[in-house]
Design a protein around this motif. Structure first.
Motif, PDB file in Angstrom:
ATOM      1  N   PRO A   1      -8.105  -2.297   9.131  1.00 52.30           N
ATOM      2  CA  PRO A   1      -9.238  -1.578   9.732  1.00 52.30           C
ATOM      3  C   PRO A   1      -9.308  -0.114   9.305  1.00 52.30           C
ATOM      4  CG  PRO A   1      -7.471  -1.876  11.326  1.00 52.30           C
ATOM      5  CD  PRO A   1      -7.066  -2.626  10.095  1.00 52.30           C
ATOM      6  N   ARG A   2     -10.528   0.371   9.105  1.00 48.92           N
ATOM      7  CA  ARG A   2     -10.758   1.772   8.692  1.00 48.92           C
ATOM      8  C   ARG A   2     -11.456   2.576   9.794  1.00 48.92           C
ATOM      9  NH1 ARG A   2      -7.915   1.939   3.854  1.00 48.92           N
ATOM     10  NH2 ARG A   2      -8.424   0.101   2.674  1.00 48.92           N
ATOM     11  N   THR A   3     -12.344   1.925  10.562  1.00 47.18           N
ATOM     12  CA  THR A   3     -13.107   2.634  11.592  1.00 47.18           C
ATOM     13  C   THR A   3     -12.592   2.250  12.978  1.00 47.18           C
ATOM     14  OG1 THR A   3     -14.742   0.867  11.858  1.00 47.18           O
ATOM     15  CG2 THR A   3     -15.169   2.500  10.119  1.00 47.18           C
ATOM     16  N   ALA A   4     -13.012   3.002  13.977  1.00 44.19           N
ATOM     17  CA  ALA A   4     -12.599   2.719  15.361  1.00 44.19           C
ATOM     18  C   ALA A   4     -13.036   1.320  15.784  1.00 44.19           C
ATOM     19  CB  ALA A   4     -13.172   3.775  16.303  1.00 44.19           C
ATOM     20  N   GLN A   5     -14.238   0.927  15.417  1.00 42.61           N
ATOM     21  CA  GLN A   5     -14.739  -0.407  15.770  1.00 42.61           C
ATOM     22  C   GLN A   5     -13.916  -1.489  15.080  1.00 42.61           C
ATOM     23  OE1 GLN A   5     -18.885  -0.969  14.908  1.00 42.61           O
ATOM     24  NE2 GLN A   5     -19.003  -2.867  16.079  1.00 42.61           N
TER      25      GLN A   5
ATOM     26  N   HIS B   1      11.618   1.595  12.770  1.00 44.03           N
ATOM     27  CA  HIS B   1      11.482   2.519  11.640  1.00 44.03           C
ATOM     28  C   HIS B   1      10.012   2.501  11.211  1.00 44.03           C
ATOM     29  CE1 HIS B   1      15.787   3.276  11.215  1.00 44.03           C
ATOM     30  NE2 HIS B   1      15.888   2.061  11.743  1.00 44.03           N
ATOM     31  N   ILE B   2       9.390   3.670  11.308  1.00 51.56           N
ATOM     32  CA  ILE B   2       7.943   3.805  11.137  1.00 51.56           C
ATOM     33  C   ILE B   2       7.643   4.633   9.893  1.00 51.56           C
ATOM     34  CG2 ILE B   2       5.792   4.525  12.248  1.00 51.56           C
ATOM     35  CD1 ILE B   2       7.346   2.457  13.905  1.00 51.56           C
ATOM     36  N   ALA B   3       6.830   4.071   9.004  1.00 51.04           N
ATOM     37  CA  ALA B   3       6.431   4.769   7.778  1.00 51.04           C
ATOM     38  C   ALA B   3       5.009   5.292   7.918  1.00 51.04           C
ATOM     39  CB  ALA B   3       6.523   3.834   6.580  1.00 51.04           C
ATOM     40  N   GLN B   4       4.826   6.542   7.521  1.00 52.35           N
ATOM     41  CA  GLN B   4       3.491   7.134   7.413  1.00 52.35           C
ATOM     42  C   GLN B   4       3.086   6.978   5.952  1.00 52.35           C
ATOM     43  OE1 GLN B   4       1.952   8.302  10.173  1.00 52.35           O
ATOM     44  NE2 GLN B   4       3.811   7.844  11.342  1.00 52.35           N
ATOM     45  N   CYS B   5       2.035   6.211   5.711  1.00 49.82           N
ATOM     46  CA  CYS B   5       1.623   5.886   4.351  1.00 49.82           C
ATOM     47  C   CYS B   5       0.268   6.488   4.011  1.00 49.82           C
ATOM     48  CB  CYS B   5       1.495   4.377   4.191  1.00 49.82           C
ATOM     49  SG  CYS B   5       3.055   3.504   4.196  1.00 49.82           S
ATOM     50  N   THR B   6       0.034   6.584   2.722  1.00 47.96           N
ATOM     51  CA  THR B   6      -1.291   6.876   2.198  1.00 47.96           C
ATOM     52  C   THR B   6      -1.706   5.659   1.380  1.00 47.96           C
ATOM     53  OG1 THR B   6      -0.783   9.229   2.071  1.00 47.96           O
ATOM     54  CG2 THR B   6      -2.660   8.449   0.774  1.00 47.96           C
TER      55      THR B   6
ATOM     56  N   SER C   1      -6.716   7.160   2.456  1.00 50.69           N
ATOM     57  CA  SER C   1      -6.682   7.121   3.921  1.00 50.69           C
ATOM     58  C   SER C   1      -5.255   6.867   4.409  1.00 50.69           C
ATOM     59  CB  SER C   1      -7.642   6.046   4.455  1.00 50.69           C
ATOM     60  OG  SER C   1      -7.258   4.773   4.001  1.00 50.69           O
ATOM     61  N   PRO C   2      -4.945   7.336   5.615  1.00 50.88           N
ATOM     62  CA  PRO C   2      -3.593   7.162   6.146  1.00 50.88           C
ATOM     63  C   PRO C   2      -3.425   5.793   6.810  1.00 50.88           C
ATOM     64  CG  PRO C   2      -4.892   8.449   7.671  1.00 50.88           C
ATOM     65  CD  PRO C   2      -5.766   8.188   6.471  1.00 50.88           C
ATOM     66  N   ALA C   3      -2.196   5.341   6.882  1.00 53.00           N
ATOM     67  CA  ALA C   3      -1.863   4.102   7.596  1.00 53.00           C
ATOM     68  C   ALA C   3      -0.439   4.241   8.121  1.00 53.00           C
ATOM     69  CB  ALA C   3      -1.975   2.893   6.680  1.00 53.00           C
ATOM     70  N   VAL C   4      -0.183   3.581   9.234  1.00 53.51           N
ATOM     71  CA  VAL C   4       1.149   3.584   9.838  1.00 53.51           C
ATOM     72  C   VAL C   4       1.709   2.173   9.714  1.00 53.51           C
ATOM     73  CG1 VAL C   4       2.459   3.959  11.965  1.00 53.51           C
ATOM     74  CG2 VAL C   4       0.467   5.399  11.447  1.00 53.51           C
ATOM     75  N   VAL C   5       2.942   2.076   9.211  1.00 53.38           N
ATOM     76  CA  VAL C   5       3.593   0.772   9.056  1.00 53.38           C
ATOM     77  C   VAL C   5       4.911   0.793   9.814  1.00 53.38           C
ATOM     78  CG1 VAL C   5       4.559  -0.921   7.448  1.00 53.38           C
ATOM     79  CG2 VAL C   5       2.551   0.429   6.784  1.00 53.38           C
TER      80      VAL C   5
ATOM     81  N   ARG D   1      -1.252   0.407  13.967  1.00 56.68           N
ATOM     82  CA  ARG D   1      -0.167   0.352  12.988  1.00 56.68           C
ATOM     83  C   ARG D   1       0.011  -1.098  12.590  1.00 56.68           C
ATOM     84  NH1 ARG D   1       5.446   1.066  16.398  1.00 56.68           N
ATOM     85  NH2 ARG D   1       5.040  -0.585  17.879  1.00 56.68           N
ATOM     86  N   LEU D   2       0.549  -1.293  11.415  1.00 58.87           N
ATOM     87  CA  LEU D   2       0.858  -2.635  10.951  1.00 58.87           C
ATOM     88  C   LEU D   2       2.330  -2.883  11.242  1.00 58.87           C
ATOM     89  CD1 LEU D   2      -0.344  -5.095   9.431  1.00 58.87           C
ATOM     90  CD2 LEU D   2       0.745  -4.164   7.385  1.00 58.87           C
ATOM     91  N   VAL D   3       2.622  -3.871  12.071  1.00 62.05           N
ATOM     92  CA  VAL D   3       4.003  -4.253  12.359  1.00 62.05           C
ATOM     93  C   VAL D   3       4.394  -5.280  11.305  1.00 62.05           C
ATOM     94  CG1 VAL D   3       5.592  -5.257  14.039  1.00 62.05           C
ATOM     95  CG2 VAL D   3       3.718  -3.787  14.823  1.00 62.05           C
ATOM     96  N   ALA D   4       5.229  -4.869  10.362  1.00 59.31           N
ATOM     97  CA  ALA D   4       5.575  -5.694   9.207  1.00 59.31           C
ATOM     98  C   ALA D   4       6.200  -7.011   9.631  1.00 59.31           C
ATOM     99  CB  ALA D   4       6.530  -4.943   8.290  1.00 59.31           C
TER     100      ALA D   4
END
Length: 187
Positions: free
Chosen positions: A47-51, A87-92, A97-101, A132-135
């Protein structure tokens, strides 16, 4: 004048209580949607937007972490329920755009190494209005984190409604007692 102020305050508290009852119904519908998401077999796009974030919660997705900006450890639970470190990764992503994994779980908060790349898992809530994406499977040699669960989302609106109604009743009782005291002193 005092009667008007107290009446307006009590009316406002009752309105707020009724609003919380409506919010409780909305939250219950949202939680039911989240439960249905758990059973969907198809993946959703990251997802990219709030909706899109709201629609993607608790579904499978994947993304490609083009650059790892940082990895930190936060309190978390393993799939088996053990307390330890997520363990949380801050990704680009490739588009910037940012993403949290959430890479995985361990009993050790020591930093892990992960170079990024393609990762699949479950979309879970992260912070206020984030995801966030939980791997799944976990990355960086870590154990599986507990999957995001909609049962962890609180629905406190009914108790908030009761509080507003109790505040209104308390204000009314205090005002009646104050009037009684005033009338007794006047008599």
């Amino acid at each position: 004048m005092a009667t008007v102020i107290v009446a307006l305050a009590i009316a406002a508290m009752i309105v707020l209580g009724m609003w919380q009852i409506g919010r409780a119904d909305e939250k219950q519908a949202q939680l039911a949607r989240y439960q249905r998401s758990l059973t969907m077999a198809s993946e959703t796009q990251w997802p990219r937007t709030a909706q899109e974030r709201e629609a993607a919660l608790y579904r499978r997705s994947e993304l490609t972490c083009a650059q790892v900006r940082s990895i930190d450890a936060r309190a978390g639970h393993s799939q088996s329920g053990q307390t330890g470190w997520a363990h949380i990764a801050q990704c680009t992503l490739a588009d910037g755009s940012p993403a949290v994994v959430a890479l995985g779980w361990s009993s050790d908060p020591a930093a892990v190494q992960w170079q990024g790349g393609a990762v699949a898992g479950f979309v879970g809530p992260s912070g206020k209005n984030g995801v966030r994406l939980v791997a799944s499977p976990p990355q960086a040699g870590l154990a599986q984190l507990a999957a995001p669960d909609p049962r962890d989302v609180p629905n406190n609106h009914l108790s908030y409604a009761v509080q507003w109604f109790l505040f209104a009743a308390t204000a009314l009782v205090i005002y009646v007692l104050a009037l009684r005291k005033k009338w007794r002193e006047a008599a």
